[in-house]
Design an enzyme around this catalytic site. Structure first.
Site, PDB file in Angstrom:
ATOM      1  N   GLU A 180     -61.755 -33.736  64.873  1.00 57.13           N
ATOM      2  CA  GLU A 180     -60.589 -33.739  63.998  1.00 57.13           C
ATOM      3  C   GLU A 180     -59.943 -32.375  63.774  1.00 57.13           C
ATOM      4  OE1 GLU A 180     -61.597 -37.708  61.318  1.00 57.13           O
ATOM      5  OE2 GLU A 180     -61.904 -35.736  60.417  1.00 57.13           O
ATOM      6  N   GLU A 240     -63.507 -43.711  65.013  1.00 58.33           N
ATOM      7  CA  GLU A 240     -63.943 -43.905  63.628  1.00 58.33           C
ATOM      8  C   GLU A 240     -63.041 -44.948  62.979  1.00 58.33           C
ATOM      9  OE1 GLU A 240     -64.355 -40.571  61.025  1.00 58.33           O
ATOM     10  OE2 GLU A 240     -65.273 -39.286  62.550  1.00 58.33           O
TER      11      GLU A 240
END
Length: 272
Positions: A63, A163
């Site tokens: 991320e 995710e």
């Protein structure tokens, strides 16, 4: 079992989230030593992969935030990461997060010549004010639409939803950061409750869910699985939690909310 090794924290923090090891400022790539140190860490992961055949992929960094590190810098790092890992462990695939960029920018984020690549997008329904206010049908529609986006880019580069969860509130303890509150009930600084009287009480306690809530969760699970299997695969976050039931794969499956086996092809929630 197949394993993806994911570098979750880079020197100085690549996103300012506490799960990167440092909450606050995004400092990664700001110092000359940051990228070389990150590449050294990836080289270590590559050597681990060589010793463990169950490791099938390595994620360059988790991320990276495009609002703190430019897309051009992230792309350049991805190229360096790819070359570093492949020089040591040529058998593993390299996973690149989408840096929270819209799908319209994925094409230029991951160069086509990085042929053994996987694009990773994380899809949650509680971190954006507009989405957390969705009703049940809107959550389902978003999941189905996200699946179409994944399917489209998967034709260019293997794409996964790396995710997702069943949470449609941000009431899980410290989800927004250590000792921070929630948007849902307005306890997160700067937020307003999603509705008058909105409460986090029992939102993450499966035993207290109404029949309607359980039915929505089942449908939400099926929609997301069906949607994300239009790509190369998906990963549910997380396998087990201490108290947040909408994030607890084991508990959701054992209680009949998450389908078992979790095969999206057998489901019929999203339009085909």
């Amino acid at each position: 079992m197949r394993v993806i090794l994911d570098l979750h924290g880079a020197p100085g923090s690549q996103n300012g989230f506490d799960n990167s090891g440092l909450r606050g400022d995004i400092r990664w790539t700001k110092r000359p030593s940051d990228v070389p140190r990150t590449l050294d860490a990836l080289a270590s992961l590559a050597r681990i992969a060589n010793q463990n055949p169950s490791v099938v992929a390595i994620q360059a960094v988790n991320e990276p935030a495009n609002w703190g590190v430019s897309k051009e810098t992230i792309t350049q790092f991805y190229i360096q990461a790819y070359n570093t890992i492949k020089s040591i462990a040529p058998q593993v695939a390299i996973v690149f997060h989408d840096a929270f960029l819209p799908a319209s920018e994925w094409e230029s984020l991951v160069p086509r010549n990085l042929t053994d690549s996987i694009l990773d997008t994380h899809i949650y329904h509680m971190f954006v004010d507009d989405v957390i206010r969705f009703n049940a049908d809107e959550h389902i529609r978003k999941a189905c639409t996200d699946g179409q986006t994944i399917r489209n880019f998967n034709q260019r580069t293997r794409t996964i939803c790396g995710e997702f969860s069943l949470a449609n509130t941000d009431c899980a303890r410290w989800l927004n950061g250590f000792q921070k509150g929630a948007r849902w009930d307005g306890t997160l600084p700067g937020s307003q409750p999603v509705a008058n009287g909105a409460s986090c009480h029992n939102q993450e306690n499966m035993d207290a869910w109404s029949d309607n809530k359980r039915a929505f969760m089942q449908r939400f699970a099926m929609a997301q699985i069906q949607a994300y299997e239009q790509g190369t695969g998906w990963i549910f976050w997380n396998f087990k939690t201490e108290s947040a039931d909408s994030w607890n794969y084991i508990k959701l499956a054992r209680n009949g909310i998450f389908p078992t086996p979790p095969i999206g092809r057998s489901l019929n929630v999203c339009p085909r």
